[in-house]
Scaffold this active site. Structure first.
Site, mmCIF file in Angstrom:
data_model
loop_
_atom_site.group_PDB
_atom_site.id
_atom_site.type_symbol
_atom_site.label_atom_id
_atom_site.label_comp_id
_atom_site.label_asym_id
_atom_site.label_seq_id
_atom_site.Cartn_x
_atom_site.Cartn_y
_atom_site.Cartn_z
ATOM 1 N N LYS A 36 -12.673 5.161 2.115
ATOM 2 C CA LYS A 36 -12.688 3.841 2.750
ATOM 3 C C LYS A 36 -14.118 3.371 3.052
ATOM 4 C CE LYS A 36 -8.094 4.171 4.954
ATOM 5 N NZ LYS A 36 -7.395 4.081 6.273
ATOM 6 N N TYR A 66 -1.326 -3.012 1.556
ATOM 7 C CA TYR A 66 -0.814 -2.547 2.860
ATOM 8 C C TYR A 66 0.406 -3.345 3.327
ATOM 9 C CZ TYR A 66 -4.514 0.823 4.169
ATOM 10 O OH TYR A 66 -5.348 1.916 4.268
ATOM 11 N N ASN A 102 -10.999 5.664 9.538
ATOM 12 C CA ASN A 102 -10.651 7.083 9.402
ATOM 13 C C ASN A 102 -10.963 7.644 8.013
ATOM 14 O OD1 ASN A 102 -8.594 5.873 8.028
ATOM 15 N ND2 ASN A 102 -6.947 6.542 9.383
ATOM 16 N N HIS A 155 -7.782 7.279 2.642
ATOM 17 C CA HIS A 155 -6.354 6.953 2.497
ATOM 18 C C HIS A 155 -5.732 7.948 1.536
ATOM 19 C CE1 HIS A 155 -2.639 4.742 1.600
ATOM 20 N NE2 HIS A 155 -2.866 5.106 0.344
ATOM 21 N N GLU A 172 1.047 3.108 -5.891
ATOM 22 C CA GLU A 172 -0.359 2.889 -5.522
ATOM 23 C C GLU A 172 -1.298 3.163 -6.702
ATOM 24 O OE1 GLU A 172 0.153 3.828 -0.736
ATOM 25 O OE2 GLU A 172 -1.100 5.163 -1.943
HETATM 26 P P1 IDP Z 1 -2.108 6.850 7.152
HETATM 27 O O1 IDP Z 1 -3.364 6.222 6.605
HETATM 28 O O2 IDP Z 1 -2.383 8.150 7.837
HETATM 29 O O3 IDP Z 1 -1.002 6.939 6.133
HETATM 30 P P2 IDP Z 1 -0.633 4.617 8.286
HETATM 31 O O4 IDP Z 1 0.286 4.706 9.454
HETATM 32 O O5 IDP Z 1 -0.047 4.424 6.926
HETATM 33 O O6 IDP Z 1 -1.597 5.883 8.327
HETATM 34 O O7 IDP Z 1 -1.630 3.420 8.601
HETATM 35 C C1 IDP Z 1 -2.467 2.895 7.596
HETATM 36 C C2 IDP Z 1 -3.838 2.699 8.158
HETATM 37 O O8 IDP Z 1 -3.776 1.711 9.181
HETATM 38 C C3 IDP Z 1 -4.430 3.919 8.853
HETATM 39 O O9 IDP Z 1 -5.072 4.807 7.974
HETATM 40 C C4 IDP Z 1 -5.402 3.298 9.807
HETATM 41 O O10 IDP Z 1 -6.619 2.952 9.139
HETATM 42 C C5 IDP Z 1 -4.706 2.020 10.209
HETATM 43 N N1 IDP Z 1 -3.962 2.194 11.464
HETATM 44 C C6 IDP Z 1 -2.813 2.881 11.656
HETATM 45 N N2 IDP Z 1 -2.396 2.826 12.926
HETATM 46 C C7 IDP Z 1 -3.320 2.060 13.567
HETATM 47 C C8 IDP Z 1 -3.452 1.606 14.928
HETATM 48 O O11 IDP Z 1 -2.641 1.911 15.805
HETATM 49 N N3 IDP Z 1 -4.544 0.827 15.192
HETATM 50 C C9 IDP Z 1 -5.457 0.487 14.238
HETATM 51 N N4 IDP Z 1 -5.363 0.882 12.963
HETATM 52 C C10 IDP Z 1 -4.314 1.658 12.629
HETATM 53 MG MG MG Z 2 0.039 5.453 5.155
#
Ligand code: IDP
Ligand code: MG
Length: 136
Positions: free
Chosen positions: A12, A52, A115, A118, A129
C-alpha cells in the site's frame, strides 16, 4: 494433497512511500511465496471504489479509497501452497496494534488504515482481485 493457490497482495501507499517494497518482497520470498506477476501503479479513486466495493457501507470507505489512490502501490500475484491463508497469517491482523510479532503489519504498519499491505481473504476473492488488476 498439494493445494497450490494464488492470492493478490498489494504493498500500500504508506509502505511504497517509505521505500519498503524491496524488504516486503524479500519477506514473501523468504516465506516460500513465488511472485508470479507484479506491477507498480497508481490507481484512480474510482478504481479504488470498485476494488473495495465490499466495504461500501462502512464509515471508513471514503477515506480508504482516497488513501489507496493517494500514491503508488505494488500489486502482486503470489503463489504458494494454501497461499490465501498463508498470506493472511504473514500479514497479521488488520490493526497493526493487534498483529502478532513477526508479521508484516506488526513490523511496518502505522495504523489501522495505513497498514502497509493488502491480501485476498478467500480463494474466490483472490481470483476476482487478480482479474481486477491483471486481466488484460
Ligand atoms: P483486511 O485488509 O485485513 O482484509 P478489511 O476489514 O478487509 O481488512 O478492511 C480493508 C481495509 O480497510 C483495511 O486493510 C484497512 O486499511 C481499512 N480499515 C479496516 N477497518 C478500518 C477502520 O475501522 N478504520 C479505518 N480503516 C479501516
Ligand atoms: Mg479485506
Amino acid at each position: 494433497m498439494s493445494n497450490i493457490e494464488q492470492t493478490l497482495s498489494i504493498i500500500k501507499p504508506d509502505a511504497v512511500e517509505r521505500n519498503l517494497e524491496g524488504e516486503i518482497k524479500e519477506i514473501f520470498k523468504n516465506n516460500g511465496f513465488e511472485i508470479l506477476k507484479e506491477k507498480k501503479i497508481q490507481i484512480e479513486k474510482s478504481e479504488a471504489e470498485n476494488f473495495y466495493r465490499v466495504h461500501e457501507t462502512k464509515p471508513f470507505y471514503n477515506d480508504l479509497c482516497d488513501y489507496l489512490s493517494s500514491g503508488p502501490i505494488v500489486v502482486m500475484v503470489l503463489e504458494k501452497k494454501n497461499a490465501v491463508k498463508a498470506n493472511r497469517e504473514l500479514m497479521g491482523a488488520t490493526n497493526p496494534k493487534d498483529a502478532e510479532n513477526g508479521t508484516i503489519r506488526k513490523k511496518y504498519g502505522i495504523s489501522i488504515d495505513k497498514n502497509s499491505v493488502h491480501g485476498s481473504d478467500s480463494a474466490d476473492n483472490a481470483k476476482i482481485e487478480i482479474d481486477f488488476f491483471f486481466k488484460d
